[in-house]
Design a protein around this motif. Sequence first.
Motif, PDB file in Angstrom:
ATOM      1  N   LYS A 103     -18.129 -37.987 -11.596  1.00 23.82           N
ATOM      2  CA  LYS A 103     -16.720 -38.324 -11.741  1.00 23.82           C
ATOM      3  C   LYS A 103     -15.832 -37.259 -11.111  1.00 23.82           C
ATOM      4  O   LYS A 103     -14.848 -37.575 -10.413  1.00 23.82           O
ATOM      5  CB  LYS A 103     -16.378 -38.476 -13.229  1.00 23.82           C
ATOM      6  N   TYR A 104     -16.183 -35.989 -11.308  1.00 25.53           N
ATOM      7  CA  TYR A 104     -15.404 -34.900 -10.728  1.00 25.53           C
ATOM      8  C   TYR A 104     -15.439 -34.955  -9.200  1.00 25.53           C
ATOM      9  O   TYR A 104     -14.406 -34.796  -8.534  1.00 25.53           O
ATOM     10  CB  TYR A 104     -15.938 -33.552 -11.214  1.00 25.53           C
ATOM     11  N   ILE A 105     -16.603 -35.185  -8.631  1.00 17.41           N
ATOM     12  CA  ILE A 105     -16.735 -35.247  -7.171  1.00 17.41           C
ATOM     13  C   ILE A 105     -15.915 -36.402  -6.600  1.00 17.41           C
ATOM     14  O   ILE A 105     -15.207 -36.255  -5.592  1.00 17.41           O
ATOM     15  CB  ILE A 105     -18.222 -35.386  -6.776  1.00 17.41           C
ATOM     16  N   GLN A 106     -15.982 -37.547  -7.249  1.00 15.22           N
ATOM     17  CA  GLN A 106     -15.260 -38.714  -6.751  1.00 15.22           C
ATOM     18  C   GLN A 106     -13.748 -38.551  -6.899  1.00 15.22           C
ATOM     19  O   GLN A 106     -12.982 -38.878  -5.982  1.00 15.22           O
ATOM     20  CB  GLN A 106     -15.738 -39.966  -7.482  1.00 15.22           C
ATOM     21  N   GLU A 107     -13.299 -38.054  -8.039  1.00 17.41           N
ATOM     22  CA  GLU A 107     -11.863 -37.913  -8.270  1.00 17.41           C
ATOM     23  C   GLU A 107     -11.220 -36.894  -7.332  1.00 17.41           C
ATOM     24  O   GLU A 107     -10.029 -37.000  -7.007  1.00 17.41           O
ATOM     25  CB  GLU A 107     -11.604 -37.516  -9.728  1.00 17.41           C
ATOM     26  N   ASN A 108     -11.990 -35.900  -6.891  1.00 20.61           N
ATOM     27  CA  ASN A 108     -11.461 -34.859  -6.011  1.00 20.61           C
ATOM     28  C   ASN A 108     -11.892 -35.042  -4.555  1.00 20.61           C
ATOM     29  O   ASN A 108     -11.663 -34.154  -3.736  1.00 20.61           O
ATOM     30  CB  ASN A 108     -11.903 -33.487  -6.527  1.00 20.61           C
ATOM     31  N   HIS A 109     -12.501 -36.190  -4.258  1.00 18.06           N
ATOM     32  CA  HIS A 109     -12.872 -36.549  -2.884  1.00 18.06           C
ATOM     33  C   HIS A 109     -13.717 -35.458  -2.214  1.00 18.06           C
ATOM     34  O   HIS A 109     -13.449 -35.035  -1.101  1.00 18.06           O
ATOM     35  CB  HIS A 109     -11.608 -36.831  -2.055  1.00 18.06           C
ATOM     36  N   LEU A 110     -14.745 -35.019  -2.955  1.00 14.54           N
ATOM     37  CA  LEU A 110     -15.616 -33.946  -2.462  1.00 14.54           C
ATOM     38  C   LEU A 110     -16.966 -34.467  -1.981  1.00 14.54           C
ATOM     39  O   LEU A 110     -17.898 -33.687  -1.811  1.00 14.54           O
ATOM     40  CB  LEU A 110     -15.830 -32.912  -3.584  1.00 14.54           C
ATOM     41  N   GLN A 111     -17.049 -35.766  -1.708  1.00 15.06           N
ATOM     42  CA  GLN A 111     -18.335 -36.348  -1.339  1.00 15.06           C
ATOM     43  C   GLN A 111     -18.905 -35.750  -0.055  1.00 15.06           C
ATOM     44  O   GLN A 111     -20.134 -35.712   0.111  1.00 15.06           O
ATOM     45  CB  GLN A 111     -18.206 -37.866  -1.171  1.00 15.06           C
ATOM     46  N   THR A 112     -18.056 -35.277   0.841  1.00 19.32           N
ATOM     47  CA  THR A 112     -18.561 -34.705   2.097  1.00 19.32           C
ATOM     48  C   THR A 112     -18.978 -33.248   1.944  1.00 19.32           C
ATOM     49  O   THR A 112     -19.610 -32.688   2.845  1.00 19.32           O
ATOM     50  CB  THR A 112     -17.485 -34.809   3.189  1.00 19.32           C
ATOM     51  N   GLN A 113     -18.637 -32.638   0.826  1.00 19.18           N
ATOM     52  CA  GLN A 113     -18.936 -31.223   0.615  1.00 19.18           C
ATOM     53  C   GLN A 113     -19.938 -30.979  -0.506  1.00 19.18           C
ATOM     54  O   GLN A 113     -20.662 -29.983  -0.488  1.00 19.18           O
ATOM     55  CB  GLN A 113     -17.637 -30.462   0.328  1.00 19.18           C
ATOM     56  N   LEU A 114     -19.957 -31.871  -1.474  1.00 19.59           N
ATOM     57  CA  LEU A 114     -20.900 -31.770  -2.596  1.00 19.59           C
ATOM     58  C   LEU A 114     -21.721 -33.036  -2.680  1.00 19.59           C
ATOM     59  O   LEU A 114     -21.195 -34.143  -2.501  1.00 19.59           O
ATOM     60  CB  LEU A 114     -20.171 -31.566  -3.926  1.00 19.59           C
ATOM     61  N   GLU A 115     -22.999 -32.864  -2.951  1.00 18.42           N
ATOM     62  CA  GLU A 115     -23.881 -34.001  -3.184  1.00 18.42           C
ATOM     63  C   GLU A 115     -24.542 -33.838  -4.547  1.00 18.42           C
ATOM     64  O   GLU A 115     -24.828 -32.716  -4.983  1.00 18.42           O
ATOM     65  CB  GLU A 115     -24.950 -34.101  -2.095  1.00 18.42           C
ATOM     66  N   LEU A 116     -24.798 -34.973  -5.178  1.00 15.41           N
ATOM     67  CA  LEU A 116     -25.371 -34.962  -6.521  1.00 15.41           C
ATOM     68  C   LEU A 116     -26.614 -35.842  -6.526  1.00 15.41           C
ATOM     69  O   LEU A 116     -26.593 -36.973  -6.040  1.00 15.41           O
ATOM     70  CB  LEU A 116     -24.344 -35.484  -7.530  1.00 15.41           C
ATOM     71  N   ASN A 117     -27.699 -35.304  -7.086  1.00  9.89           N
ATOM     72  CA  ASN A 117     -28.963 -36.053  -7.169  1.00  9.89           C
ATOM     73  C   ASN A 117     -29.621 -35.816  -8.519  1.00  9.89           C
ATOM     74  O   ASN A 117     -29.621 -34.683  -9.024  1.00  9.89           O
ATOM     75  CB  ASN A 117     -29.928 -35.629  -6.057  1.00  9.89           C
ATOM     76  N   ASN A 118     -30.162 -36.886  -9.075  1.00 10.82           N
ATOM     77  CA  ASN A 118     -30.914 -36.795 -10.325  1.00 10.82           C
ATOM     78  C   ASN A 118     -32.393 -36.805  -9.971  1.00 10.82           C
ATOM     79  O   ASN A 118     -32.978 -37.850  -9.700  1.00 10.82           O
ATOM     80  CB  ASN A 118     -30.572 -37.971 -11.242  1.00 10.82           C
ATOM     81  N   LEU A 119     -32.996 -35.631  -9.952  1.00 12.14           N
ATOM     82  CA  LEU A 119     -34.370 -35.452  -9.486  1.00 12.14           C
ATOM     83  C   LEU A 119     -35.319 -35.245 -10.662  1.00 12.14           C
ATOM     84  O   LEU A 119     -34.875 -34.934 -11.777  1.00 12.14           O
ATOM     85  CB  LEU A 119     -34.436 -34.243  -8.540  1.00 12.14           C
ATOM     86  N   PRO A 120     -36.630 -35.383 -10.441  1.00 13.60           N
ATOM     87  CA  PRO A 120     -37.586 -35.153 -11.536  1.00 13.60           C
ATOM     88  C   PRO A 120     -37.467 -33.761 -12.151  1.00 13.60           C
ATOM     89  O   PRO A 120     -37.649 -33.598 -13.360  1.00 13.60           O
ATOM     90  CB  PRO A 120     -38.948 -35.339 -10.853  1.00 13.60           C
ATOM     91  N   GLN A 121     -37.155 -32.755 -11.332  1.00 10.95           N
ATOM     92  CA  GLN A 121     -37.050 -31.403 -11.885  1.00 10.95           C
ATOM     93  C   GLN A 121     -35.710 -31.136 -12.557  1.00 10.95           C
ATOM     94  O   GLN A 121     -35.587 -30.190 -13.322  1.00 10.95           O
ATOM     95  CB  GLN A 121     -37.300 -30.345 -10.803  1.00 10.95           C
TER      96      GLN A 121
END
Length: 246
Positions: A103-121
């Motif tokens: 939500k923070y990334i989307q609201e601040n339009h940071l998709q080109t600078q931050l990426e989010l992944n839900n990984l096994p680790q």
Amino acid sequence: MARKSRRKKHTSHDNHERWLITYSDLITLLLVFFVVLYSMSELEKERFNALVQSLRTAFQGEAIVDRSIDPPARDIKLPEIPAQKKDKNNEKQLDQLYIRLEKYIQENHLQTQLELNNLPQGVQITLKEEILFDLGKADIKPEAIPVLKRVGGILQSVKNPISVEGHTDNNPIRYATEFHSNWDLAAARAENVAMFLINQDGIAPERIRFTSYGEFNPRVPNDTKAHQAMNRRVNIVVLRDKPVTK
């Protein structure tokens, strides 16, 4: 005549004792009958069978009825292990952490600078070099400070260990610099981000570790400048290890 009188008196006494024995047997049988009726109406089939067996054994003089008969194994529901509850609660917290970060990334339009992944680790936040550092430098850029503060604040919602990973491209360091290799540069960047999370965001230092991968764990081949830029990054990974309770 005296002898005959004494014999009759003795016979009368024997008959009286036999009557008492018969009466006690009748009472016992009635008691067993009512117990069996109660068992058939109130107890489970398994308990009734066990009760009958116990009564049979009791009449043979070997045991008494055991009223603490355990239910059959298939009816036993094992209590949940506390550790399993903790794991489930922690997984739920990590899911909520992911939602807040997204939500923070989307609201601040940071998709080109931050990426989010839900990984096994764990939950991984990837910060690209352009938002954090100048090329070949390890000092955090002023414009990155509000982003790191917000990310660090969200990370406070969980107590899991955090791994900060430094990555570079494969360009060798040829010019005069304080860093001797890409490993050295990536380590300095990871350390600076880790120290920021500790000193500026107040994350407990025992939760933090940092490591350097240098150029040796690229996301994509280093065959273009665009790909090299993708490989220059810092990952903040909230691990699915046991939460730090200290």
